[in-house]
Design a protein around this motif. Structure first.
Motif, mmCIF file in Angstrom:
data_model
loop_
_atom_site.group_PDB
_atom_site.id
_atom_site.type_symbol
_atom_site.label_atom_id
_atom_site.label_comp_id
_atom_site.label_asym_id
_atom_site.label_seq_id
_atom_site.Cartn_x
_atom_site.Cartn_y
_atom_site.Cartn_z
ATOM 1 N N LEU A 66 31.071 -7.328 -4.703
ATOM 2 C CA LEU A 66 31.724 -6.147 -5.286
ATOM 3 C C LEU A 66 32.305 -6.467 -6.663
ATOM 4 C CD1 LEU A 66 32.734 -3.213 -4.968
ATOM 5 C CD2 LEU A 66 34.788 -4.152 -3.878
ATOM 6 N N PRO B 13 30.937 -2.252 -0.255
ATOM 7 C CA PRO B 13 30.516 -3.667 -0.249
ATOM 8 C C PRO B 13 29.304 -3.919 0.641
ATOM 9 C CG PRO B 13 32.904 -3.479 -0.049
ATOM 10 C CD PRO B 13 32.363 -2.099 0.085
ATOM 11 N N ALA C 47 35.247 -1.207 -9.738
ATOM 12 C CA ALA C 47 35.315 -1.732 -8.369
ATOM 13 C C ALA C 47 35.721 -0.644 -7.390
ATOM 14 C CB ALA C 47 36.303 -2.900 -8.308
ATOM 15 N N LEU D 38 32.689 1.609 -6.817
ATOM 16 C CA LEU D 38 31.678 0.946 -6.002
ATOM 17 C C LEU D 38 32.156 0.751 -4.561
ATOM 18 C CD1 LEU D 38 30.410 -1.732 -8.544
ATOM 19 C CD2 LEU D 38 29.171 0.281 -7.745
ATOM 20 N N ALA D 39 33.467 0.593 -4.381
ATOM 21 C CA ALA D 39 34.001 0.454 -3.022
ATOM 22 C C ALA D 39 33.836 1.744 -2.233
ATOM 23 C CB ALA D 39 35.476 0.049 -3.081
#
Length: 269
Positions: free
Chosen positions: A88, A51, A42, A45-46
């Motif tokens: 997300l 997002p 996470a 990916l953030a």
């Protein structure tokens, strides 16, 4: 006198038993490792694509069939905040899926024999690949065909501007449905390996499975022909692949004494 094969098989795991509390501790540690993996995924990916970038990516199939200046709308007050977080979280779970599956394997591995351990990890990798293949199939084929089909029935006087929350929920449900449906070969292989069903029975069940595939597709997909066929047809194909792979998998994961016995029978015939 040499020990019998069955005695050797029993000795392989002899002394590896652990108390119940130790199993709970191991389970706790593996769950924590899963949480750490999801949190790391996470965080990555953030940072990229973020997002908003994830939302833009999953919205590409429907935006391709909307007017150039059209956008998805957010009806709920908190939708612009919670929907990207939901996406997300789901993307983080998917990215960490091989790590999660490895933790499952690491938890059960101490109770497996050596001939089973050799194929447990490849089976997990294969299952993860099938899950990714199902999601990619949805993203790059099913959604495009489904929205093209739906847009044909939209009157010219109606502006098709879906709500982002309902759109994301629908897309995520399709991801989950196809990701699970693409596990059919894994299920078939395990059923044969644990002698819950024979390959001959699976072949005779082929016609019933085709009907079952279309029933499942009608229940879990939107009420359009495209998405239903896109789920049912791959399930039938994967069922056949599972039958072919089950024979090899069952033979390859036999205990050594069973394989030796089978070879002796074949040589004596």
């Amino acid at each position: 006198m040499a020990d019998s094969p069955s005695h050797d098989k029993e000795d392989e795991l002899a002394g590896t038993e652990q108390p119940f509390v130790a199993h709970l501790t191991e389970l706790r540690d593996r769950l924590l490792y899963c949480i750490y993996g999801i949190a790391l995924a996470a965080a990555l990916l953030a940072v990229w694509p973020g997002p908003g970038g994830l939302i833009d990516w999953i919205a590409m199939p429907i935006k391709a069939h909307m007017p150039p200046d059209a956008k998805l709308i957010a009806v709920g007050v908190f939708s612009p905040f919670f929907v990207p977080l939901k996406v997300l979280a789901m993307a983080a779970v998917l990215l960490a899926l091989p790590w999660l599956m490895y933790q499952v394997w690491a938890f059960v591995a101490p109770g497996l024999y050596s001939h089973e351990k050799r194929f447990a990890l490849p089976l997990i990798i294969f299952g993860s690949f099938l899950a990714y293949a199902g999601i990619a199939f949805v993203q790059f084929f099913v959604l495009d065909k489904m929205f093209a089909f739906i847009q044909r029935f939209t009157p010219a006087s109606v502006a098709a501007t879906p709500d982002i929350s309902s759109y994301v929920e629908s897309i995520l449900s399709l991801y989950i449905a196809f990701g699970l449906a693409f596990q059919v070969p894994i299920v078939v292989m395990l059923l044969v390996r644990f002698e819950m069903v024979t390959i001959e029975k699976l072949r005779s069940f082929r016609g019933y499975f085709i009907v079952l595939s279309f029933v499942v597709a009608a229940v879990v997909t939107p009420p359009d022909v495209i998405s239903q066929l896109a789920l049912a047809v791959p399930m039938c194909v994967l069922y056949e692949i599972g039958i072919v792979a089950a024979r090899y998998f069952s033979n390859a994961t036999r205990p050594p004494e069973e394989a030796a016995s089978e070879e002796a029978k074949s040589a004596g015939q």
